[in-house]
Write a protein that holds these residues in place. Structure first.
Motif, short mmCIF file in Angstrom:
data_model
loop_
_atom_site.label_atom_id
_atom_site.label_comp_id
_atom_site.label_asym_id
_atom_site.label_seq_id
_atom_site.Cartn_x
_atom_site.Cartn_y
_atom_site.Cartn_z
N ARG A 1 -10.67 -2.04 4.23
CA ARG A 1 -10.19 -1.92 2.86
C ARG A 1 -9.02 -0.94 2.75
O ARG A 1 -8.13 -1.11 1.91
N GLU A 2 -8.99 0.07 3.60
CA GLU A 2 -7.98 1.12 3.47
C GLU A 2 -6.75 0.93 4.36
O GLU A 2 -5.85 1.76 4.35
N VAL A 3 -6.69 -0.16 5.12
CA VAL A 3 -5.53 -0.40 5.99
C VAL A 3 -4.21 -0.34 5.23
O VAL A 3 -3.27 0.35 5.68
N PRO A 4 -4.03 -1.02 4.09
CA PRO A 4 -2.73 -0.94 3.39
C PRO A 4 -2.34 0.49 3.03
O PRO A 4 -1.15 0.86 3.15
N GLU A 5 -3.30 1.27 2.59
CA GLU A 5 -3.02 2.66 2.22
C GLU A 5 -2.61 3.48 3.44
O GLU A 5 -1.70 4.32 3.37
N ILE A 6 -3.27 3.23 4.56
CA ILE A 6 -2.94 3.95 5.80
C ILE A 6 -1.50 3.64 6.22
O ILE A 6 -0.73 4.55 6.59
N ILE A 7 -1.12 2.39 6.17
CA ILE A 7 0.23 2.01 6.58
C ILE A 7 1.26 2.59 5.61
O ILE A 7 2.33 3.06 6.03
N GLN A 8 0.96 2.59 4.32
CA GLN A 8 1.89 3.16 3.35
C GLN A 8 2.10 4.65 3.61
O GLN A 8 3.22 5.15 3.51
N THR A 9 1.03 5.34 3.95
CA THR A 9 1.15 6.77 4.27
C THR A 9 2.07 6.97 5.47
O THR A 9 2.92 7.88 5.47
N THR A 10 1.93 6.14 6.48
CA THR A 10 2.79 6.25 7.67
C THR A 10 4.25 5.98 7.31
O THR A 10 5.16 6.69 7.78
N MET A 11 4.50 5.00 6.46
CA MET A 11 5.87 4.70 6.03
C MET A 11 6.44 5.87 5.21
O MET A 11 7.61 6.23 5.34
N ASP A 12 5.58 6.45 4.36
CA ASP A 12 6.02 7.61 3.56
C ASP A 12 6.50 8.75 4.45
O ASP A 12 7.47 9.45 4.11
N LEU A 13 5.84 8.93 5.58
CA LEU A 13 6.20 10.03 6.47
C LEU A 13 7.61 9.88 7.03
O LEU A 13 8.26 10.87 7.40
#
Length: 476
Positions: free
Chosen positions: A224-236
């Motif tokens: 469920r949290e995969v999209p959020e994890i990827i967005q966090t990485t892109m934010d970095l």
């Protein structure tokens, strides 16, 4: 829900252990045996390959024998649990271990201890799960990890790699003494998703861990949290360096947990009181935090560090450490408690049957408050939302703290601006930080995907967490 099944290994070895114990009780005022066994496995999938391995961390099959002769204690550990070994174990304890106090180097004195409490107690208890990793099987677990990676890669072409991990341990422990016959079976499962992304020459990475007192039902939250994890990485990839200073900060439950663990958790391990290595010893009964802060350690919540008795046969409990800002108590192993004249709290834990018991944290957390996250953000004129803790160090003797956080999101005029800073070093004097807490959220969460060492060794499973908190924190 299903309960973890009883151990066949313990059932097989128990008569041998009982025979050994009965013989020792004829010679010593007190004797006990802790018998342990475990089944643990780790899975990892990345571009570099796939690994599936049996794990011996946090356990192993063997026993610890403990005896008391009216002056002090001796311990003997072995994995040779056979009737044929009983005479040799008994002889080793009598002839090699118990006389050791007569061979102390000059200048050292023997400490005298009382006999451990041995109130009658008999039970078998087990934790529960929805789906056991062993029953799901290696192939299905690897398929689920592969699906997580595929979903992650579908969200961005900037990803260099996605590492998906799962590990579990089912352990069983039997504690026998003259009056105690206690057995427990526990299953915990942990997962993790680590990502690395690049834009040009710049590479950023992040990690999110998962844990539960249970089985592979953990996969649902990870997926469920995969999209959020990827967005966090892109934010970095858009992160800027942090300008050092003191900021009004809101900490996510994960960052709160790191503060609980590093800023105060180690500082109230009472074996450090015995050695005068913790400043908290002088502050029992005094204010050490905001009156919004109440802190616990123990079994009031269920996470990876939950158990029914510790490795010294002391029943697990809920320890109230801070009550509305006042330091009430620390937690202890049995021998430290005896030295300090306090009651043991069920925090005597061993890395394995081959290791000594130390005072160790279990599930350590701040209680929730009354605010919402939205209210907390709206109250900040200028500050940061801190996310994604990575590591921490504490100094119990001087109450200093230094922690690393991967993300600070800028808040201006009560709103997130989208501006991000990374990496972040969080430092300060523990009471100053805790006394500055001015808001605490209704929601709380604990996690325990990692492990805790005692001086970079003696690793045990712990969890920590709490609510969102708002505090004044020095960042750099």
């Amino acid at each position: 829900m299903q309960a973890v099944k009883r151990s066949e290994y313990i059932a097989e070895k128990k008569p041998i252990v009982r025979k050994l114990l009965d013989g020792l009780l004829e010679q010593y005022d007190y004797a006990s045996v802790l018998l342990t066994c475990c089944d643990a496995k780790s899975y990892r999938m990345a571009k570099s390959g796939v690994s599936v391995s049996q794990s011996t961390a946090f356990g192993g099959n063997g026993m610890v024998v403990k005896v008391y002769d009216g002056r002090g204690y001796a311990e003997y550990s072995t994995n040779d649990i056979t009737e044929a070994a009983i005479p040799e174990i008994t002889r080793e304890i009598k002839e090699r271990l118990m006389p050791m106090t007569e061979k102390l180097p000059e200048g050292l004195e023997e400490s005298r201890y009382q006999m451990l409490s041995d109130e009658p107690c008999t039970f078998y208890k087990a934790t529960e799960y929805v789906q056991h990793p062993r029953e799901l099987g290696d192939q299905k677990i690897l398929e689920q990890l592969s699906a997580l990676r595929e979903k992650a890669f579908s969200h961005s072409d900037k990803l260099l790699d996605v590492v998906a991990m799962l590990s579990y341990q089912e352990y069983h422990k039997l504690f026998l003494s003259r009056n105690r016959d206690m057995e427990q079976s526990v299953l915990w499962t942990c997962g993790g998703i680590a990502t690395a992304a690049a834009r040009g020459q710049e590479v950023k990475s992040s990690y999110r861990g998962y844990s539960n007192l249970g089985g592979t039902e953990l996969f649902a939250k990870m997926e469920r949290e995969v999209p959020e994890i990827i967005q966090t990485t892109m934010d970095l990839l858009d992160a800027e360096p942090m300008e050092p200073g003191t900021y009004e900060c809101i900490c996510t439950p994960e960052v709160t947990g790191m503060i609980v663990h590093e800023a105060f958790g180690h500082g109230v391990e009472m074996d450090m009181f015995v050695k005068d290595r913790a400043l908290a010893k002088a502050y029992v009964g005094k204010q050490v935090a905001s009156d919004l802060v109440t802190m616990h350690d123990g079994n009031a919540v269920s996470e990876v560090a939950t158990y029914f008795f510790d490795d010294e046969g002391v029943l697990a409990q809920d320890t109230l450490v801070i009550d509305r800002g006042i330091l009430k108590a620390g937690y202890s192993d049995a021998q430290s408690a005896m030295h300090l004249g306090t009651n043991p709290t069920g925090n005597g834990r061993r890395e394995s049957y081959e290791r000594k018991a130390y005072t160790r944290m279990t599930n350590t957390y701040f209680e929730p408050g009354t605010s919402t996250l939205e209210e907390m953000i709206a109250s900040v004129q200028y500050g940061m939302l801190l996310e994604d803790p990575t590591s921490g160090m504490e100094d119990p003797k001087n109450w200093g703290i230094q922690c690393m956080v991967n993300i600070a999101r800028e808040i201006r005029d009560g709103k997130l601006t989208g501006r991000i800073f990374s990496p972040i070093v969080l430092t300060g004097y523990v009471p100053d930080l805790l006394k500055s807490i001015s808001m605490v959220s209704k929601d709380m969460e604990l996690g325990g995907s990692g492990a805790c060492g005692k001086g970079y060794k003696e690793w045990v499973k712990v969890s920590d967490g709490g609510p969102y908190i708002k505090a004044q924190i020095r960042l750099g």
